[in-house]
Design an enzyme around this catalytic site. Structure first.
Site, PDB file in Angstrom:
ATOM      1  N   LYS A 197     -25.846  33.492  37.321  1.00 47.36           N
ATOM      2  CA  LYS A 197     -27.232  33.622  36.864  1.00 47.36           C
ATOM      3  C   LYS A 197     -27.928  34.629  37.777  1.00 47.36           C
ATOM      4  O   LYS A 197     -28.464  34.284  38.835  1.00 47.36           O
ATOM      5  CB  LYS A 197     -27.937  32.262  36.913  1.00 47.36           C
ATOM      6  CG  LYS A 197     -29.251  32.226  36.129  1.00 47.36           C
ATOM      7  CD  LYS A 197     -29.024  32.265  34.629  1.00 47.36           C
ATOM      8  CE  LYS A 197     -30.318  32.081  33.858  1.00 47.36           C
ATOM      9  NZ  LYS A 197     -30.141  32.169  32.411  1.00 47.36           N
ATOM     10  N   SER A 215     -29.531  32.194  26.923  1.00 47.34           N
ATOM     11  CA  SER A 215     -30.355  31.309  27.753  1.00 47.34           C
ATOM     12  C   SER A 215     -31.198  30.395  26.849  1.00 47.34           C
ATOM     13  O   SER A 215     -30.659  29.582  26.110  1.00 47.34           O
ATOM     14  CB  SER A 215     -31.222  32.129  28.706  1.00 47.34           C
ATOM     15  OG  SER A 215     -31.658  31.339  29.785  1.00 47.34           O
TER      16      SER A 215
END
Length: 615
Positions: A202, A405
């Site tokens: 991430k 996401s």
């Protein structure tokens, strides 16, 4: 002279006020007159007549989007001003192509991609598939261009023949994802950045704590971009009957190839067999005249796609009969009610609820084109979709260019997920970013001190160093959020949390890679997803497709009906009326403003966002 007569100053300001009032009434009367003329023109105007052997000219101008981000009034006013709309709906282009395939009067499509401002890879592939359906009927597609980038070329490659201007070029360069990194700059300013994240890959917040991309970020980006690039090369090679290795070699040695062709990029594209012929626009018109029915001295029989759409029977707006409802989720996910072009947690959830509560809607398709956003809003939308499934209505997700996401979060509550091979998806991970500025203020001679009634009081004040206690609290919250994210994915995809964690960690995948890992069910476009939803609802062929969108006001309906009207254009030309350039705000500014507005009054918030753009 009467003593009651107003003074000079009072008479002056009264005159100014009267002049302003007169101007206001004049402007509104002129606008009313224009609308009245448009009404009359709309009633009196005849629809364009399509003669046999007509070519459909497909020349979209602007960004190709799932849904307009400008409201009908803005589009109508832009039409009056003689300005091109900055956006073209994908659904309109698909309808024009598919209708033309069945229309015996349409002999061929002339594709001109030069004015496409932006188009995503999955969108380009969707348009290419529609052109393939058109060709399957035995009709021809001719692409005519003055120069193309690689996304536009992906559409043009589906043509039977590509004609390129002798001064044009086809630029295939591959994909890249470069970002600016701010650690040194923030250190100089004295800004302390605290990153708390779950997910090795991430990397969205890395630019604030590093001066270069981490190895994990490069590894992940290289993998998903490599997958999409390989898909691109394979598709172009198959369409143009070329060798993938040859295309790759040409790109790797482009400097040598250009030098060998003395800088002639068009001739290079021809020799590489990326195009079929080099022709000027005038020469192309002559070729088209020879192929089809001639009309006029230089023209060929043609109709532009907007005029062609105006000749088609209106799509049914009836609320009766079995329907597959399509809800568009395009843009950033933010709290509250948002206009088209953004996903509002409240407004998008309301659209899903409206489809669920409509007895005529038998299945729902969620069309997702979003990099994510606010986690709470994403969950609100996911819950509404879950309730629709509990109510017995199948839910199928169709992923567009990006569904990552938070975009993947809202896709989870579905019976089936469809994606294009080059869709960008995944990025299942969560991070928190906190900046404090005590050192910055100290550089200016400003210091912060005081007392609080508890250890937590004032810990969110960015003038103070980050409290270890607050950092521990946020870490626990983010870890719980990630655990919840992968837990929901595991439940939806029939996996264990451990299996999901192995393919999550914030990694981004192409649609094809996501399918291999069980995050996506099938590869295909919006039409495939709609057909799958109808099949799950056992509708056969007896159903209609209806986009569930915000109800328009009476005025917006009037404006929308004339936004692309030939009558509007004729009135604008006849009156010479033009609105000032730059009057309308761009969708990007609207998105930024809405995102900032969503933060107002919040001390902190959780966002599930993917900074996964291709360049």
């Amino acid at each position: 002279m009467s003593s009651n007569q107003p003074g000079v100053i009072r008479r002056f300001f009264q005159g100014v006020w009267n002049a302003l009032n007169f101007t206001r009434r004049l402007v509104f009367n002129l606008i009313f007159l224009l609308i009245l003329l448009a009404f009359l023109g709309g009633f009196l105007a005849k629809r364009p007549t399509i003669s046999p052997r007509t070519a459909l000219v497909l020349d979209p101008s602007g960004a190709i989007v799932e849904q307009f981000s400008t409201d009908p009034t803005q589009r109508a006013l832009a039409s009056i001003a003689g300005n091109e709309s900055p956006e073209v709906q994908l659904r309109d282009l698909l309808r024009a192509i598919d209708s033309a395939a069945k229309d015996s009067r349409i002999e061929r499509i002339v594709l001109i991609p030069d004015e496409i401002a932006s188009v995503g890879l999955a969108t380009a592939r969707e348009l290419g598939a529609a052109l393939d359906r058109f060709k399957a009927t035995g009709k021809e597609v001719i692409a005519l261009s003055g120069g193309m980038g690689q996304n536009e070329y992906l559409i043009a490659a589906h043509a039977n023949r590509i004609l390129l201007d002798p001064d044009g070029a086809v630029l295939l360069e591959g994909f890249a994802n470069y970002r600016s990194y701010y650690k040194d700059a923030l250190d100089k300013l004295g800004v302390e950045v605290h990153l708390i994240k779950v997910g090795t890959f991430k990397s969205a917040a890395e630019p604030y704590i590093l001066n270069q991309a981490s190895d994990a970020s490069k590894e992940a980006d290289g993998y998903w971009m490599g997958g999409i690039w390989n898909e691109y090369l394979a598709e172009v090679a198959a369409l143009r009957k070329l060798d993938v290795a040859a295309i790759s070699d040409d790109i790797s040695h482009y400097d040598e190839r250009v030098a060998a062709h003395a800088g002639d990029l068009a001739r290079l594209a021809l020799d590489q067999k990326l195009v079929d012929q080099l022709t000027t626009r005038a020469e192309a018109r002559e070729q088209l005249r020879a192929l089809g029915a001639a009309e006029g001295k230089e023209g060929f029989r043609q109709v532009d796609y907007k005029s062609y759409l105006a000749t088609l029977a209106p799509q049914s707006l009836s609320r009766f009969g079995s329907q597959v409802a399509v809800v568009v989720a395009q843009g950033e996910i933010v709290p509250g009610e948002r206009p088209p072009g953004m996903i509002g947690g409240k407004s998008t959830a309301q659209l899903v609820r409206a489809a669920r509560e409509d007895d005529n809607v038998k299945a729902i398709v969620l069309r997702v084109d979003s990099p994510g956003g606010d986690a709470v809003s994403s969950e609100l939308i996911r819950r509404e979709l879950a309730q629709a499934r509990e109510a017995g209505k199948p839910v199928v997700v169709s992923m567009g260019d990006v569904a990552a996401s938070g975009g993947y979060w809202i896709s989870m509550a579905s019976d089936e997920i469809w994606a294009e091979p080059n869709t960008i998806t995944g990025s299942i991970g969560i991070f928190g970013l906190i900046m404090t500025v005590p050192d910055t203020l100290a550089k200016l001679g400003i210091h912060t001190d005081g007392v609080g009634t508890t250890p937590l009081a004032g810990t969110l004040d960015i003038r103070r160093p980050l409290s270890p206690q607050l950092e521990a609290i946020i870490t626990s919250v983010i870890r719980r959020g990630y655990s919840e994210f992968i837990g929901k994915v595991a439940q939806a995809r029939g996996k264990t949390p451990e299996q999901v964690d192995a393919i999550a960690q914030g990694r981004v995948w192409s649609g094809a890679q996501a399918k291999e890992r069980g995050l996506v069910d099938k590869l295909g476009g919006l039409g495939d997803a709609i057909a799958a939803a109808a099949s799950r609802a056992k509708l056969g062929d007896d159903y209609s497709v209806r986009y569930v969108e915000r109800e328009l006001s009476t005025w917006e309906r009037v404006a929308l009906s004339f936004s692309d009207s030939e009558a509007m254009v004729r009135v604008a030309r006849w009156t010479g009326f033009r609105l000032p350039p730059g009057m309308f705000s761009s969708s990007e500014l609207q998105q930024v403003a809405a995102t900032i507005e969503s933060l107002r009054g919040k001390r902190y918030g959780a966002f599930a966002h993917c900074f996964c753009e291709l360049h």
